[in-house]
Design a protein around this motif. Structure first.
Motif, mmCIF file in Angstrom:
data_model
loop_
_atom_site.group_PDB
_atom_site.id
_atom_site.type_symbol
_atom_site.label_atom_id
_atom_site.label_comp_id
_atom_site.label_asym_id
_atom_site.label_seq_id
_atom_site.Cartn_x
_atom_site.Cartn_y
_atom_site.Cartn_z
ATOM 1 N N TYR A 81 0.827 -1.217 0.000
ATOM 2 C CA TYR A 81 0.000 0.000 0.000
ATOM 3 C C TYR A 81 0.860 1.265 0.000
ATOM 4 O O TYR A 81 1.838 1.355 0.744
ATOM 5 C CB TYR A 81 -0.911 0.014 1.234
ATOM 6 C CG TYR A 81 -1.785 -1.215 1.281
ATOM 7 C CD1 TYR A 81 -3.014 -1.241 0.630
ATOM 8 C CD2 TYR A 81 -1.351 -2.383 1.923
ATOM 9 C CE1 TYR A 81 -3.797 -2.378 0.625
ATOM 10 C CE2 TYR A 81 -2.129 -3.530 1.919
ATOM 11 C CZ TYR A 81 -3.349 -3.515 1.272
ATOM 12 O OH TYR A 81 -4.113 -4.652 1.264
ATOM 13 N N VAL A 82 0.441 2.236 -0.830
ATOM 14 C CA VAL A 82 1.148 3.508 -0.908
ATOM 15 C C VAL A 82 0.159 4.649 -0.639
ATOM 16 O O VAL A 82 -0.929 4.690 -1.209
ATOM 17 C CB VAL A 82 1.821 3.665 -2.293
ATOM 18 C CG1 VAL A 82 2.220 5.106 -2.554
ATOM 19 C CG2 VAL A 82 3.045 2.755 -2.389
ATOM 20 N N ALA A 103 7.508 14.800 -6.820
ATOM 21 C CA ALA A 103 7.351 13.730 -5.834
ATOM 22 C C ALA A 103 6.277 12.730 -6.277
ATOM 23 O O ALA A 103 6.469 11.511 -6.213
ATOM 24 C CB ALA A 103 6.989 14.323 -4.477
ATOM 25 N N PHE A 104 5.137 13.238 -6.725
ATOM 26 C CA PHE A 104 4.012 12.378 -7.108
ATOM 27 C C PHE A 104 4.418 11.449 -8.260
ATOM 28 O O PHE A 104 4.219 10.228 -8.201
ATOM 29 C CB PHE A 104 2.828 13.268 -7.509
ATOM 30 C CG PHE A 104 1.524 12.541 -7.731
ATOM 31 C CD1 PHE A 104 1.136 11.485 -6.920
ATOM 32 C CD2 PHE A 104 0.653 12.942 -8.751
ATOM 33 C CE1 PHE A 104 -0.080 10.827 -7.119
ATOM 34 C CE2 PHE A 104 -0.563 12.298 -8.955
ATOM 35 C CZ PHE A 104 -0.923 11.235 -8.150
ATOM 36 N N LYS A 105 5.024 12.034 -9.294
ATOM 37 C CA LYS A 105 5.428 11.213 -10.443
ATOM 38 C C LYS A 105 6.476 10.182 -10.032
ATOM 39 O O LYS A 105 6.447 9.043 -10.493
ATOM 40 C CB LYS A 105 5.942 12.096 -11.580
ATOM 41 C CG LYS A 105 4.792 12.795 -12.280
ATOM 42 C CD LYS A 105 5.254 13.666 -13.425
ATOM 43 C CE LYS A 105 4.025 14.344 -14.064
ATOM 44 N NZ LYS A 105 4.382 15.570 -14.785
ATOM 45 N N HIS A 106 7.369 10.594 -9.155
ATOM 46 C CA HIS A 106 8.410 9.672 -8.702
ATOM 47 C C HIS A 106 7.800 8.467 -7.967
ATOM 48 O O HIS A 106 8.129 7.314 -8.262
ATOM 49 C CB HIS A 106 9.396 10.407 -7.782
ATOM 50 C CG HIS A 106 10.518 9.539 -7.304
ATOM 51 N ND1 HIS A 106 11.803 9.623 -7.809
ATOM 52 C CD2 HIS A 106 10.540 8.537 -6.378
ATOM 53 C CE1 HIS A 106 12.560 8.710 -7.226
ATOM 54 N NE2 HIS A 106 11.827 8.051 -6.339
ATOM 55 N N VAL A 107 6.917 8.737 -7.015
ATOM 56 C CA VAL A 107 6.371 7.617 -6.225
ATOM 57 C C VAL A 107 5.457 6.733 -7.076
ATOM 58 O O VAL A 107 5.380 5.515 -6.854
ATOM 59 C CB VAL A 107 5.650 8.085 -4.930
ATOM 60 C CG1 VAL A 107 6.635 8.811 -4.024
ATOM 61 C CG2 VAL A 107 4.435 8.944 -5.199
ATOM 62 N N LEU A 108 4.806 7.328 -8.078
ATOM 63 C CA LEU A 108 3.985 6.514 -8.980
ATOM 64 C C LEU A 108 4.871 5.593 -9.816
ATOM 65 O O LEU A 108 4.563 4.412 -10.005
ATOM 66 C CB LEU A 108 3.125 7.401 -9.894
ATOM 67 C CG LEU A 108 1.992 8.175 -9.211
ATOM 68 C CD1 LEU A 108 1.276 9.073 -10.231
ATOM 69 C CD2 LEU A 108 0.994 7.232 -8.554
#
Ligand code: MN
Length: 250
Positions: A81-82, A103-108
């Motif tokens: 889960y993220v 950050a969002f693109k990286h974690v996706l």
């Protein structure tokens, strides 16, 4: 019952709350706001089979925590889960959108490369961009939009993309939100508290309070409360949290 978006580590007395949640048999997705909070938050719920801890980087903290992205990548293998992740375009945070997007693109990307994760997503003031980003970058992940406040047509775009939604008592108080709820397939809804940030009648919401949303759902769906609870548990099993109980502490 269930709470698919709670910040257990941020309550005044997390240990007492977790004991209570465990005794009541509530399934909880314990979301975190920074990668450095993950291991400690997971430790709080050690041995609680119905609590899962997710790895997050909250958009409101993204700008000051970009240096934790390598830690996010190192921890991704620890959980299915993220969250909490996403974008916040509200007046207070839109000045940091550049860092938030990074950050969002990286974690996706990390979540996709790891084989896909269930995602709990913040989209305040940035609904359309969040939906478009998810559509463009995720295939293996299962996005769950938490406390969605976008326009009806944005909500429909997310429904068409097959995304899920977690909804809570605080969110269902407004008539506009209740109307939007009728646009979501009942097979794609989970309950959340967003405690300790969300309040209802002045009280901080905790995982046991998500049931306050059930009468609203039964009214919208035109069925009784038991049927709503059955549907929600079917959904929870579908998303994997219920079926995977006992598999691992994460
Ligand atoms: Mn939250």
């Amino acid at each position: 019952m269930m709470d698919f978006h709670a910040h257990l580590d941020l309550f005044d007395d997390p240990r007492r709350l977790i004991r209570e949640v465990d005794q009541l048999g509530i399934y909880v997705l314990s979301v975190t706001t920074t990668p450095s909070a993950f291991l400690g938050t997971r430790r709080l719920a050690l041995g609680c089979r119905r609590i899962r801890t997710s790895l997050g980087l909250h958009p409101q903290l993204a700008a000051e925590r970009l240096h934790e992205l390598p830690l996010f990548d190192r921890l991704i293998g620890e959980t299915d889960y993220v969250g909490e992740i996403g974008l916040d375009g509200s007046a207070e945070y839109k000045s940091t959108l550049h860092a938030q997007r990074k950050a969002f693109k990286h974690v996706l990307r990390t979540s996709e490369n790891a084989g896909g994760r269930v995602l709990s997503i913040h989209s305040r003031g940035a609904s359309l961009e969040v939906i478009e980003t998810l559509k463009a970058t995720t295939v293996l992940c299962t996005p769950i939009l938490h406390w969605f406040t976008g326009l009806p047509r944005e909500l429909s775009a997310a429904v068409d993309a097959g995304f899920w939604f977690s909804v809570g008592p605080a969110m269902l108080k407004s008539a506009g939100s209740r109307d939007k709820l009728s646009l979501i397939p009942r097979t794609k809804i989970l309950l959340e508290s967003d405690g300790p940030f969300a309040r209802y009648d002045g009280q901080i919401l905790s995982p046991r309070d998500t049931q306050l949303a059930i009468p609203t759902l039964s009214k919208i769906w035109g069925c009784d409360d038991d049927e709503v609870v059955d549907q929600l548990h079917t959904n929870l099993a579908q998303i994997g949290l219920k079926a995977k109980q006992g598999r691992q502490a994460a």
